[in-house]
Enzyme design. Structure first.
Site, PDB file in Angstrom:
ATOM      1  N   LYS A  95      -6.942  -4.871  -2.655  1.00 25.69           N
ATOM      2  CA  LYS A  95      -7.725  -5.311  -1.491  1.00 25.69           C
ATOM      3  C   LYS A  95      -8.620  -4.183  -1.003  1.00 25.69           C
ATOM      4  O   LYS A  95      -8.444  -3.026  -1.371  1.00 25.69           O
ATOM      5  CB  LYS A  95      -6.818  -5.788  -0.379  1.00 25.69           C
ATOM      6  CG  LYS A  95      -6.016  -4.691   0.213  1.00 25.69           C
ATOM      7  CD  LYS A  95      -5.110  -5.230   1.292  1.00 25.69           C
ATOM      8  CE  LYS A  95      -4.169  -4.135   1.708  1.00 25.69           C
ATOM      9  NZ  LYS A  95      -4.873  -2.910   2.127  1.00 25.69           N
ATOM     10  N   CYS A 104      -2.110  -2.516   7.634  1.00 26.07           N
ATOM     11  CA  CYS A 104      -1.998  -3.477   6.527  1.00 26.07           C
ATOM     12  C   CYS A 104      -0.679  -4.242   6.537  1.00 26.07           C
ATOM     13  O   CYS A 104      -0.659  -5.426   6.196  1.00 26.07           O
ATOM     14  CB  CYS A 104      -2.242  -2.773   5.202  1.00 26.07           C
ATOM     15  SG  CYS A 104      -3.993  -2.313   5.060  1.00 26.07           S
ATOM     16  N   ASP A 146       0.783  -1.249   0.000  1.00 33.85           N
ATOM     17  CA  ASP A 146       0.000   0.000   0.000  1.00 33.85           C
ATOM     18  C   ASP A 146       0.814   1.298   0.000  1.00 33.85           C
ATOM     19  O   ASP A 146       0.502   2.231   0.765  1.00 33.85           O
ATOM     20  CB  ASP A 146      -0.949   0.015   1.209  1.00 33.85           C
ATOM     21  CG  ASP A 146      -1.969  -1.114   1.177  1.00 33.85           C
ATOM     22  OD1 ASP A 146      -1.915  -1.938   0.255  1.00 33.85           O
ATOM     23  OD2 ASP A 146      -2.809  -1.161   2.095  1.00 33.85           O
TER      24      ASP A 146
END
Ligand code: VGL
Ligand code: ZN
Length: 192
Positions: A97, A141, A11
């Protein structure tokens, strides 16, 4: 025999970097470190995966939908793009995601590639044994990706100088790192 490894970048997107809607302090500082890892993996022909938080405009993950977070990383917006300096090769596999309007999905292992194949499955297909993980955010994450990777039977090395955290509480990142190490992760600041 040498261990089969993969790089998993979590991310590294505009909204998690300074100026973004859910900015992580110094989030952009992971880019240079990760680029060195990318270069090494790429030139050795080793697999590189990049996850992205990839939300619909309306989701229960956002405070506009009753959740915890300001809207961020909405699909096909500037904030959802990878940081412009992150030097991902074309061969890097993008794993998306958080696409469900009903779930948080912090872990890269809850995510899929463009064909709907999960990260764990892709890694197993390649015979990968160890993941090197860096990116954003340490306390969400990155943490859940590392913990799930260990649960799925991979060895995991956390690239400790290539992660930064949200730190809703100032100690969150340090605690997250402790939790990952307790679960079996190794940590490294070496440029491998
Ligand atoms: C993340 C908060 C909300 C992350 C994603 O990528 O760590 N954190 N959505
Ligand atoms: Zn999110």
């Amino acid at each position: 025999m040498e261990e089969k490894v993969a790089l998993v970048i979590v991310d590294v997107q505009n909204d998690f970097c300074p100026g973004g809607s859910l900015s992580v302090a110094e989030g952009d500082q992971v880019v240079a470190v990760l680029n060195r890892h990318i270069e090494k993996f790429f030139s050795a022909g080793l697999p590189i995966f990049a996850t992205r938080d990839w939300h619909p405009a309306n989701t229960r993950h956002f405070n506009t939908g009753g959740g915890q977070w300001p809207p961020h990383c909405v699909q096909n917006t500037e904030g959802g793009k990878f940081h412009p300096d992150l030097a991902l090769p074309k061969s890097a596999v993008i794993i998306s995601k958080g696409v469900s309007p009903d779930a948080d999905s912090y872990s890269g292992f809850e995510a899929t590639d463009a064909a709907g194949v999960g990260l764990g499955q892709r890694l197993r297909r390649l015979g990968v044994e160890r993941l090197f993980v860096g990116g954003l955010a340490t306390d969400y994450c990155v943490k859940f990706t590392v913990l799930d990777g260990l649960k799925e039977g991979f060895k995991v090395t956390l690239l400790e100088d290539a992660v930064r955290g949200v730190n809703l509480r100032p100690s969150d990142s340090a605690q997250a790192i402790e939790e990952m190490v307790r679960a079996g992760a190794d940590r490294s600041t070496a440029s491998i």
